[in-house]
Design a protein around this motif. Structure first.
Motif: not given
Length: 63
Positions: A30-49
């Motif tokens: 997940i990232a702020i639009a326009g700043a995709e080179n700075v992002y958070l990462t986790d499992t798909r389930e965690a970000l979906r929640a």
């Protein structure tokens, strides 16, 4: 840097736009639009929640 496929931006009314991405290993990003080179990462389930809670109004102050 992993090869991330970014979806179209999600923009809430009066808030920042963000994007969700996935890679071939099944990780979600997940990232702020326009700043995709700075992002958070986790499992798909965690970000979906997280996103479902934000949309339900439980955590709207986080974005």
């Amino acid at each position: 840097m992993p090869d991330i496929h970014w979806e179209a931006p999600f923009c809430g009314e009066g808030s920042a736009c963000f994007r969700i991405g996935t890679d071939s290993a099944g990780n979600a990003y997940i990232a702020i639009a326009g700043a995709e080179n700075v992002y958070l990462t986790d499992t798909r389930e965690a970000l979906r929640a997280l996103i479902l809670d934000v949309k339900a109004g439980k955590a709207d102050h986080l974005l």
